[in-house]
Design a protein around this motif. Structure first.
Motif, short mmCIF file in Angstrom:
data_model
loop_
_atom_site.label_atom_id
_atom_site.label_comp_id
_atom_site.label_asym_id
_atom_site.label_seq_id
_atom_site.Cartn_x
_atom_site.Cartn_y
_atom_site.Cartn_z
N GLY A 137 -43.16 47.93 -22.02
CA GLY A 137 -43.44 46.56 -21.62
C GLY A 137 -42.22 45.85 -21.08
N VAL A 138 -42.30 44.54 -21.10
CA VAL A 138 -41.32 43.69 -20.42
C VAL A 138 -40.41 43.02 -21.44
N TYR A 139 -39.17 43.48 -21.49
CA TYR A 139 -38.18 42.86 -22.37
C TYR A 139 -37.27 41.99 -21.53
N ILE A 140 -37.25 40.72 -21.87
CA ILE A 140 -36.39 39.81 -21.10
C ILE A 140 -35.02 39.70 -21.80
N VAL A 141 -33.97 39.91 -21.03
CA VAL A 141 -32.61 39.70 -21.53
C VAL A 141 -32.33 38.20 -21.46
N THR A 142 -32.07 37.61 -22.61
CA THR A 142 -32.02 36.15 -22.69
C THR A 142 -30.64 35.59 -22.40
N GLN A 143 -30.64 34.37 -21.90
CA GLN A 143 -29.40 33.60 -21.80
C GLN A 143 -29.14 32.93 -23.15
N THR A 144 -27.89 32.63 -23.42
CA THR A 144 -27.56 31.77 -24.56
C THR A 144 -27.27 30.37 -24.02
N VAL A 156 -37.43 30.41 -25.11
CA VAL A 156 -38.35 31.44 -25.60
C VAL A 156 -39.77 31.14 -25.11
N ASP A 157 -40.17 29.89 -25.22
CA ASP A 157 -41.51 29.53 -24.77
C ASP A 157 -41.69 29.87 -23.28
N PHE A 158 -40.65 29.57 -22.52
CA PHE A 158 -40.68 29.86 -21.08
C PHE A 158 -40.84 31.36 -20.83
N TYR A 159 -40.06 32.16 -21.54
CA TYR A 159 -40.15 33.62 -21.35
C TYR A 159 -41.54 34.14 -21.72
N LEU A 160 -42.06 33.67 -22.84
CA LEU A 160 -43.37 34.17 -23.29
C LEU A 160 -44.47 33.75 -22.32
N LYS A 161 -44.36 32.53 -21.84
CA LYS A 161 -45.36 32.03 -20.89
C LYS A 161 -45.37 32.87 -19.61
N HIS A 162 -44.19 33.42 -19.26
CA HIS A 162 -44.10 34.19 -18.02
C HIS A 162 -44.18 35.68 -18.25
N ALA A 168 -43.24 37.81 -21.12
CA ALA A 168 -42.36 38.67 -21.92
C ALA A 168 -43.14 39.33 -23.06
N ASP A 169 -42.93 40.63 -23.21
CA ASP A 169 -43.48 41.34 -24.37
C ASP A 169 -42.46 41.40 -25.52
N GLY A 170 -41.21 41.27 -25.17
CA GLY A 170 -40.14 41.29 -26.18
C GLY A 170 -38.92 40.62 -25.58
N LEU A 171 -37.91 40.42 -26.43
CA LEU A 171 -36.68 39.77 -25.97
C LEU A 171 -35.47 40.60 -26.39
N THR A 172 -34.44 40.54 -25.57
CA THR A 172 -33.15 41.15 -25.93
C THR A 172 -32.11 40.06 -25.90
N MET A 193 -35.78 45.85 -18.89
CA MET A 193 -35.07 45.07 -19.90
C MET A 193 -33.96 44.35 -19.13
N ALA A 194 -34.34 43.21 -18.60
CA ALA A 194 -33.46 42.54 -17.66
C ALA A 194 -33.68 41.04 -17.72
#
Lengths: 301, 301, 301, 301
Positions: free
Chosen positions: C7-14, C31-37, C39-43, C208-209
């Motif tokens: 799936g889609v892992y988004i590499v997050t900004q701090t 996080v809400d933004f990533y999930l809405k677009h 994301a299946d997981g986060l890095t 994972m990007a």
């Protein structure tokens, strides 16, 4: 001869046959291909031209063949070498053969501004009054030059008439260079032209890059000349997927040579060993990307 | 010709005159000096021999002059180059001139064992059946080879007959190499001989190093042959302060050339530009260290 | 927990505020933004997440906030450190906080396979049985791993359940990894997703990007799931100019944060010092590229 | 507190027990050992002190223990970190614990003077008014600073009160620094004291180095204070073979810890993993070198 430099300089491939020998006749067809697609000048024996794999005699023969076929267009010859003596010798030879100038990147292992300035003091004392393109390509050389250092070199050495800028980000460095005081020199950009329209917008004088479809480079340049900025971006974007695919260092060079072969520009896509070899999977991807590029380019026209 | 290698190989300097030209007559006096002080063989065109500053023609001329003057002693010629084609050409030329073999270090930028093996596969296919010294000098090349990788290369390429080991620590690597199974090759050590008696104790076949006082290298070697280990250490320790002073990369080479000049071995201490220049303060230190070395050596005798 | 990863892992900004302090509330909106677009997981705490600028306490706080807001989606936490002790401590802490696993890249300065294997033997002995993403990002770490080395690590350490592949070219390496024998692990790819559709075609399990428009990453992934390969390329190509613009190392991160701010995902685009600052010229380019991207995406829909 | 720095600063080891835990009681015996052998000050948490293997809490505990035991002698604490936030935090903590100042080396990856100046501007803004030793150790950090750059940093940041100079050659750099105009700062030298008497002759204010026999460092320093230059060289030369043996990066640290253990200074010679382990062959060499050093030192007295 380089002091009014502007326009589209194509960084050339060096053609080899399948046995690894230099393929001189393919140089002729390649030059014709570049000129037909809008080259104003050529840059031979760069990193992507596999210059580091040649003997000095081969380098001379390759440069001479490009120069003769270029029909008077300016040809810049890469002469960077770990050995200043070898650099000097090749410089003298290619200038005799009619080169417009030479391109020099600092060798790896220069670790301070002091060492950088000392290196170029030696180089320019040795080669004398030869028009020079200073190449700022730190990811390849391992030697970094700040904007202040580049300006200092330009100040010290009147031979430097062009900067080939391919640090990353190139765009912010271009703006700083253009905002600086001092003698104006031409700035051409490399990095496989990955940021060409933005670099044009920042005030460069043209690309100095290789691509299997040089018509894009010349097209973007001409559109910028006509202030058609959005159209320049449109054209660039149509080719960007393939451009990016070729932007994978030496493996990307193998791709580029394969596409040039398919377009009839060279006889064989071979790279000299040691170098990458393309697999059927790779070739299938090239099929797709070339097909998609043709379609995108057709939509654009 | 190198398969029974053992003894004292001196890594030679390349003499230049004060204008930076190769000083061929000084090669003759330098060879005589080395032989008089116990050299069994010579290694020319190494890093300390400023090989990277020569043109291919100069390299050929220098190698030829050393070979002719060496009176039949084996001469190994460094041929490492970023360009395999240039490496191949120089190899063929110096073997024709009578070299006993060539020395090859991997170029910088080989980043995995895969790339390392691929590089040497190309090299040995190109040069053919030429006796080779594999140089393991990672601090200079930037390419690291594990013991397993070195053994793998020895296994694959029968041309490799000698290993010049100058990783740090060399001593632990020597023990691992000697404990390994497989074809036995000679191991000679470099690093300016900074650990010579310990390396002899670990089972090497001799030094391959430069020093302004080669009589120490040959002395330590002979004492080890006679199992006089403590005496070998005593002799080594008498020279260690000066040896360590010369062990400062290219600046140390400038020191070594100055001492060789004072001893009459070469006509000028000049290094080719870009390179270090000694100051009066430096020369004063050399005065002291040479004087102290002479006194310590006298006490030892 | 990572052994069925796809799936889609988004590499997050701090997110930081303008004074450089960690902005915890912005983590929630991000996080809400990533999930809405999609994301299946986060890095979290990757290189692009400015992990190297945090204290251990800050790292813990940031990771914890992301995990709590992720509503049960798997969160991988980057724990790479020059200090294995610090790596072990952060690993234990984030696993306690509910992380799905950790991501580990080798430190710089591992120069042979031997040193690489020794490093990971220490690491996995210290952290114990923790699901791990092995990160192959040599241009950032300076440590290169061949396909053979990666397979060897996977063989030795059952903790490795995912490979984040971001060497260049990634595509050829993916094919070699997929063709190899041995335990199958998931492969996700980074490099700012610059080659995502090609990597999907080579058999990866997802990206994972990081990207300011994660809807492109999830869109390309879903289209590949539905075997709509040409459409996946079309979607990718529509975003490629902006993606490439963000693919300029830390300066590109500054761009991405600015675009995320404009989209309401975070409160401030600030990067912690030392880091790049955008100029008005840069912001003007972002205006253009965001506008063009919106138009291209609209054409695609 | 560091602005009048001169004398003998010993770079300390960090003792671990055989299981790899920090051995705090051994810190007490080690400090006593250093003071008994002539230390004027201590430098803790340097590269040879395995600082990079600790957690921040461990670093704090180690520094605190050294400071408490040092009976008022100045203790400098190495705080270099990839993370400025972590550097700032450790700095505040150790200054609270009574450190005389901190030592900071630039991180790897600073590639131009511009980046160097920007890094230290951030660092000194963050840590405030803390006495600082600037560490010039490029072979460890990968970041080179020219003499001009160092002088510029000294000019900009009054916090810099001492330079730890361990570039190679150190001696020529010392002369250039001493000949330069500008605010005078103390210069102490590292590189395991391999060039100590020469560096003293060039005008440094003392060593900042580790050695299993610190009596040599203090002896050479005192003899130079008394202008007994030849005697200083004699003393140095007596210890040089062992000093050189310990000068083999992390492997040399393992040797040093073993000798310190034999002398009763610490309870275990263990290094924290990943790190070298000594073999019986290594231990036999240490036997010989320690014995020979004792004999040479006895001859000297």
């Amino acid at each position: 001869m380089l002091d009014q430099t502007r326009g589209v300089y194509i960084v050339t491939q060096t053609p080899f046959d399948d046995a690894g020998a230099v393929d001189l006749p393919s140089i002729d067809t390649l030059v014709d291909f570049y000129l037909k697609h809008g080259a104003d000048g050529l840059t031979v024996l760069g990193v992507a031209g596999e210059a580091g794999k040649l003997t000095p005699q081969e380098a001379r023969a390759v440069a001479g063949r490009f120069i003769r076929r270029a029909q008077g267009r300016p040809v810049v010859v890469g002469v960077s070498s770990a050995s200043v003596a070898q650099l000097r010798e090749l410089t003298a030879e290619v200038m005799d053969l009619g080169a417009a100038g030479v391109m020099i990147a600092p060798p790896g292992g220069l670790r301070t501004e002091e060492e950088l300035f000392s290196y170029f003091a030696t180089v320019f004392r040795e080669i004398g009054d030869v028009p020079t393109v200073l190449q700022d390509f730190p990811f390849s050389t391992g030697t970094w030059m700040s904007v202040a250092s580049i300006l200092q070199l330009v100040e010290r050495h009147p031979q430097i008439q062009v900067l080939k800028e391919e640090d990353l980000p190139s765009i912010t460095k271009i703006t700083k260079l253009r905002e600086a005081q001092g003698r104006r020199i031409a700035i051409l950009t490399g990095n496989n032209a990955m940021f060409l329209p933005l670099e044009m917008g920042r005030g460069i004088d043209g690309p100095m890059a290789g691509f299997s479809h040089p018509e894009m480079l010349s097209g973007v340049y001409r559109l910028f000349q006509q202030r058609q900025v959005e159209e320049a971006h449109d054209l660039f974007d149509a080719y960007l997927p393939l451009l990016s695919y070729e932007n994978q260092s030496q493996w990307g060079v193998a791709v580029r040579k394969e596409v040039l072969r398919r377009r009839g520009a060279i006889g064989s896509a071979a790279m000299r060993s040691p170098g990458p070899r393309l697999t059927p999977v790779d070739l299938g991807e090239i099929d797709r990307l070339v097909r998609r590029t043709a379609a995108a380019a057709a939509r654009w026209n």
